[in-house]
Design a protein around this motif. Structure first.
Motif, short mmCIF file in Angstrom:
data_model
loop_
_atom_site.label_atom_id
_atom_site.label_comp_id
_atom_site.label_asym_id
_atom_site.label_seq_id
_atom_site.Cartn_x
_atom_site.Cartn_y
_atom_site.Cartn_z
N PRO A 1 -15.96 10.07 -0.01
CA PRO A 1 -15.69 11.55 0.35
C PRO A 1 -15.38 11.60 1.91
O PRO A 1 -14.53 12.55 2.24
CB PRO A 1 -16.83 12.32 0.27
CG PRO A 1 -17.95 11.39 0.20
CD PRO A 1 -17.50 10.08 -0.22
N GLY A 2 -15.55 10.74 2.72
CA GLY A 2 -15.33 10.78 4.21
C GLY A 2 -14.13 10.03 4.58
O GLY A 2 -14.10 10.05 5.74
N SER A 3 -13.54 9.06 3.64
CA SER A 3 -12.38 8.30 4.01
C SER A 3 -11.05 8.77 3.90
O SER A 3 -10.80 9.64 3.39
CB SER A 3 -12.72 7.11 3.10
OG SER A 3 -13.74 6.15 3.29
N LYS A 4 -10.53 8.35 4.95
CA LYS A 4 -8.98 8.52 4.81
C LYS A 4 -8.27 7.64 3.78
O LYS A 4 -8.45 6.36 3.96
CB LYS A 4 -8.35 8.44 6.24
CG LYS A 4 -6.86 8.55 6.10
CD LYS A 4 -6.26 8.59 7.68
CE LYS A 4 -4.54 8.75 7.56
NZ LYS A 4 -4.07 8.49 8.82
N ILE A 5 -7.65 8.08 2.89
CA ILE A 5 -7.07 7.46 1.68
C ILE A 5 -5.59 7.56 1.88
O ILE A 5 -4.98 8.68 2.09
CB ILE A 5 -7.42 7.81 0.46
CG1 ILE A 5 -9.15 7.84 0.24
CG2 ILE A 5 -6.84 7.17 -0.76
CD1 ILE A 5 -9.70 6.63 0.38
N SER A 6 -4.74 6.39 1.68
CA SER A 6 -3.44 6.45 1.53
C SER A 6 -2.86 5.73 0.35
O SER A 6 -3.35 4.75 -0.10
CB SER A 6 -2.95 5.49 2.80
OG SER A 6 -3.18 6.15 4.10
N ALA A 7 -2.13 6.28 -0.09
CA ALA A 7 -1.75 5.92 -1.61
C ALA A 7 -0.21 5.46 -1.48
O ALA A 7 0.72 6.06 -0.78
CB ALA A 7 -1.45 7.11 -2.55
N ALA A 8 -0.06 4.42 -1.98
CA ALA A 8 1.38 3.43 -1.63
C ALA A 8 1.75 2.97 -3.11
O ALA A 8 1.27 2.16 -3.62
CB ALA A 8 1.23 2.45 -0.72
N ASP A 9 3.35 3.25 -3.21
CA ASP A 9 3.83 2.72 -4.30
C ASP A 9 5.20 2.42 -4.30
O ASP A 9 5.85 3.26 -3.39
CB ASP A 9 3.29 3.78 -5.71
CG ASP A 9 3.50 2.91 -6.83
OD1 ASP A 9 2.68 2.60 -7.26
OD2 ASP A 9 4.78 2.73 -7.71
N VAL A 10 5.99 2.07 -5.10
CA VAL A 10 7.40 1.77 -5.16
C VAL A 10 8.31 2.82 -5.76
O VAL A 10 9.16 2.98 -5.85
CB VAL A 10 7.99 0.35 -5.50
CG1 VAL A 10 7.39 -0.75 -4.64
CG2 VAL A 10 7.33 0.04 -7.13
N SER A 11 7.34 3.56 -6.75
CA SER A 11 7.78 4.57 -7.57
C SER A 11 7.55 6.04 -7.10
O SER A 11 6.39 6.55 -7.26
CB SER A 11 7.08 4.49 -9.13
OG SER A 11 7.37 5.57 -9.84
N ALA A 12 8.67 6.56 -6.66
CA ALA A 12 8.68 7.89 -6.24
C ALA A 12 8.26 8.92 -7.06
O ALA A 12 7.38 9.83 -7.00
CB ALA A 12 9.97 8.41 -5.54
N GLN A 13 8.56 8.59 -8.34
CA GLN A 13 8.26 9.53 -9.53
C GLN A 13 6.88 9.36 -9.66
O GLN A 13 6.14 10.45 -10.06
CB GLN A 13 9.14 9.23 -10.63
CG GLN A 13 10.59 9.70 -10.56
CD GLN A 13 11.19 9.54 -11.93
OE1 GLN A 13 10.67 9.81 -13.17
NE2 GLN A 13 12.68 8.95 -11.74
#
Length: 231
Positions: A72-84
């Motif tokens: 809950p206290g973490s900074k999460i970054s979501a990364a993907d090749v699919s913009a959709q």
């Protein structure tokens, strides 16, 4: 990897995924959460409280509920090749996390940005000739002393092979044995990779799941986690 093949599956992904794992008796959410629960166990063992986490190949955000629950206290970054897929993740889960659209230049993040780089059942979709490149790119964006955690399907498990065989978005998947994954991690510069095995019992045998912690050594689980440190 860069063909963004999952753009064509965004609308049907949830239903196709649920159908492919029907024999397990579980939902996609069960498998997504167990991975993050294991990731949290590992993070505690490594001394992290609120690590910055990269979800590489985040797709439609299946891991986000678990990441929010267990970190809950973490900074999460979501990364993907699919913009959709990234857009679908925002619709389904909101826009609390940073989103990184992966392109030909790699992961759009500075060197050493993350304490933990995490990826769930992504590498079997990446052409094998590109594995070293992406393992090296994950090393670049992970801080010195940080960790890489890769969850993958286990090709030694017959139910896993069946689920992959009947799943439309796994049509081009090539499953990777845990030993081969460790060798590729070493080739990319990761230090001393290890493997834990998971998912031994379907829902019908859920009463036996208390034994799974003692079976991490056994290479017959439905999935495995390969993990290593950046020196």
């Amino acid at each position: 990897m860069l063909d963004a093949e999952f753009d064509s599956y965004v609308g049907e992904y949830a239903a196709q995924h649920a159908q492919s794992i029907r024999l397990s008796g579980e939902t996609p959410g069960y498998f997504a959460e167990y991975k993050i629960r294991e990731l949290a166990r590992m993070a505690r063992g490594w001394g992290y409280s609120d690590p910055q986490i990269l979800d590489f190949g985040s797709g439609m955000g299946n891991s986000l509920p678990g990441l929010r629950k267990y970190f809950p206290g973490s900074k999460i970054s979501a990364a993907d090749v699919s913009a959709q897929s990234l857009a679908a993740a925002q619709r389904l889960h909101g826009a609390r996390e940073a989103q990184l659209l992966i392109g030909a230049g790699g992961i759009p993040a500075p060197d050493g940005s993350f304490d933990i780089s995490f990826t769930a059942c992504v590498f079997h979709h990446i052409p094998e000739a590109e594995h070293l490149r992406w393992l090296s790119e994950l090393r670049r964006v992970t801080r010195p002393g940080g960790r890489l955690v890769i969850f993958e399907h286990n090709p030694l498990n017959p139910l896993t092979r069946h689920a992959v065989r009947i799943c439309p978005f796994d049509a081009n998947a090539v499953l990777i044995g845990s030993g081969e994954m460790r060798a590729r991690m070493v080739a990319a510069g990761w230090d001393a990779p290890k493997v834990d095995h998971h998912v031994f019992f379907p829902r019908a045998l859920a009463r036996l799941r208390g034994l799974e912690n003692a079976l991490r050594w056994c290479p017959l689980g439905g999935q495995y986690a390969a993990y290593a440190q950046r020196g």
